[in-house]
Design an enzyme around this catalytic site. Structure first.
Site, mmCIF file in Angstrom:
data_model
loop_
_atom_site.group_PDB
_atom_site.id
_atom_site.type_symbol
_atom_site.label_atom_id
_atom_site.label_comp_id
_atom_site.label_asym_id
_atom_site.label_seq_id
_atom_site.Cartn_x
_atom_site.Cartn_y
_atom_site.Cartn_z
ATOM 1 N N THR A 1 45.801 44.265 36.028
ATOM 2 C CA THR A 1 44.623 43.572 36.424
ATOM 3 C C THR A 1 43.532 44.225 37.182
ATOM 4 O OG1 THR A 1 43.327 41.295 36.738
ATOM 5 C CG2 THR A 1 45.381 41.893 37.972
ATOM 6 N N ASN B 1 41.012 42.545 38.562
ATOM 7 C CA ASN B 1 40.702 41.435 39.224
ATOM 8 C C ASN B 1 41.037 41.442 40.681
ATOM 9 O OD1 ASN B 1 40.147 38.639 40.364
ATOM 10 N ND2 ASN B 1 39.822 37.799 38.523
ATOM 11 N N GLU C 1 40.924 44.717 24.543
ATOM 12 C CA GLU C 1 40.393 43.344 23.989
ATOM 13 C C GLU C 1 41.471 42.261 23.933
ATOM 14 O OE1 GLU C 1 37.632 43.406 20.923
ATOM 15 O OE2 GLU C 1 37.660 45.451 20.745
ATOM 16 N N ASP D 1 47.242 35.928 32.555
ATOM 17 C CA ASP D 1 46.130 35.441 31.796
ATOM 18 C C ASP D 1 46.014 33.892 32.292
ATOM 19 O OD1 ASP D 1 44.045 36.565 30.010
ATOM 20 O OD2 ASP D 1 44.495 34.520 28.975
ATOM 21 N N SER D 2 44.671 33.648 32.675
ATOM 22 C CA SER D 2 44.611 32.399 33.146
ATOM 23 C C SER D 2 43.215 31.896 32.831
ATOM 24 C CB SER D 2 44.660 32.392 34.651
ATOM 25 O OG SER D 2 44.066 33.476 35.273
ATOM 26 N N PHE E 1 37.619 32.565 43.964
ATOM 27 C CA PHE E 1 36.872 33.261 42.782
ATOM 28 C C PHE E 1 36.659 32.498 41.662
ATOM 29 C CE2 PHE E 1 39.846 34.434 39.318
ATOM 30 C CZ PHE E 1 41.148 34.249 40.224
ATOM 31 N N TYR F 1 35.922 30.088 39.180
ATOM 32 C CA TYR F 1 35.704 28.472 39.285
ATOM 33 C C TYR F 1 35.902 27.765 40.368
ATOM 34 C CZ TYR F 1 34.799 29.369 34.070
ATOM 35 O OH TYR F 1 34.229 29.816 32.981
ATOM 36 N N HIS G 1 48.099 27.158 40.138
ATOM 37 C CA HIS G 1 48.612 27.467 38.810
ATOM 38 C C HIS G 1 49.333 28.647 39.000
ATOM 39 C CE1 HIS G 1 44.679 28.883 39.485
ATOM 40 N NE2 HIS G 1 44.490 29.557 38.469
ATOM 41 N N ARG G 2 48.560 29.830 39.804
ATOM 42 C CA ARG G 2 49.210 31.227 39.678
ATOM 43 C C ARG G 2 50.283 30.974 40.779
ATOM 44 N NH1 ARG G 2 44.781 33.081 40.188
ATOM 45 N NH2 ARG G 2 44.613 33.435 38.226
#
Ligand code: IMP
Length: 217
Positions: free
Chosen positions: A8, A10, A40, A77-78, A175, A177, A203-204
């Site tokens: 990632t 991020n 993509e 993916d989240s 980061f 939301y 969640h992560r």
């Protein structure tokens, strides 16, 4: 020892993953290579998108040219699912705002948060229940094997964090939301609660706990 490549760009996701896994495995990330792929995310689910990312990078590391000792690729993916928006933004969380003007690529966090607030302002003032969902894909790097074979050997780990949206943003940590999301059992947003709390209940964190147990097997 296993070497995991975190697929990632991020930086926040990389930090959260490193916080939780650094004692279990050797970790590399996109910070350790200049190689980049325009991947993509065309999947209809978090799982499909996580697999697209992990399998693409596993294909790269399985080629003879570029082995950095990577044994597995980890992709995350989240996203956020808001009940009164029928699960939106969901798999489109990163590009929620840019979808409106058919822009390609991700929107900024500020644009996404502003759109979420606009959408919720049109909804009845009930509790705006929501959840963050994270799927991790762990793909083994198998030299000489095809991407399809590595994709088939992928393991998935998932985590959910229930909560609600507060349309008055608060806090500066994290980061995405985070300034709008209050996890169940708390009164503050993830961005106000800070990294230590988020890394325990998010969640992560939940998906990473499962992954960590698997890596220690
Ligand atoms: P991805 O990189 O395609 O998985 O997109 C994830 C998007 O979901 C991010 O850009 C954020 O908008 C959102 N998201 C995922 N995880 C979190 C989180 O832990 N906090 C806040 N927003 C998140």
């Amino acid at each position: 020892m296993k070497t995991l490549f975190i697929a990632t760009g991020n930086a926040h996701k990389i930090e959260e993953i490193c916080d939780m896994l650094q004692e279990t495995v050797r970790l590399l990330s996109q910070r350790d290579t200049s190689v980049r792929f325009e991947i993509e995310e065309t999947g209809a689910t978090f799982q499909e998108n996580a697999l697209i990312k992990s399998a693409t990078w596993a294909g790269y590391f399985a080629s003879d040219l570029c082995n950095m000792g990577v044994t597995h690729v980890l992709a995350d993916d989240s996203g956020l699912e808001v009940d009164c928006l029928k699960g939106a933004p969901g798999v489109h969380s990163a590009r929620f705002a840019s979808m409106d003007n058919l822009r390609s690529g991700n929107s900024t966090d500020a644009e996404n948060n502003a759109k979420l607030i606009r959408c919720l302002a049109e909804q009845p003032q009930t509790r705006w229940t929501a959840r963050f969902r994270c799927i991790l894909a762990l793909t083994p790097v198998l030299p000489q094997e095809s991407i399809a074979t590595m994709a088939a050997a992928t393991e998935f780990f998932d985590g959910i964090c229930e909560g609600q949206i507060r349309i008055k943003a608060g806090g500066t940590d994290g980061f995405g939301y985070d300034p709008l999301f209050i996890p169940e059992g708390y009164e503050q947003t993830f961005a106000e609660l800070g990294r230590e709390v988020k890394n325990r209940i998010s969640h992560r964190a939940r998906a990473l706990n499962q992954l960590s147990a698997r890596l220690k097997d």
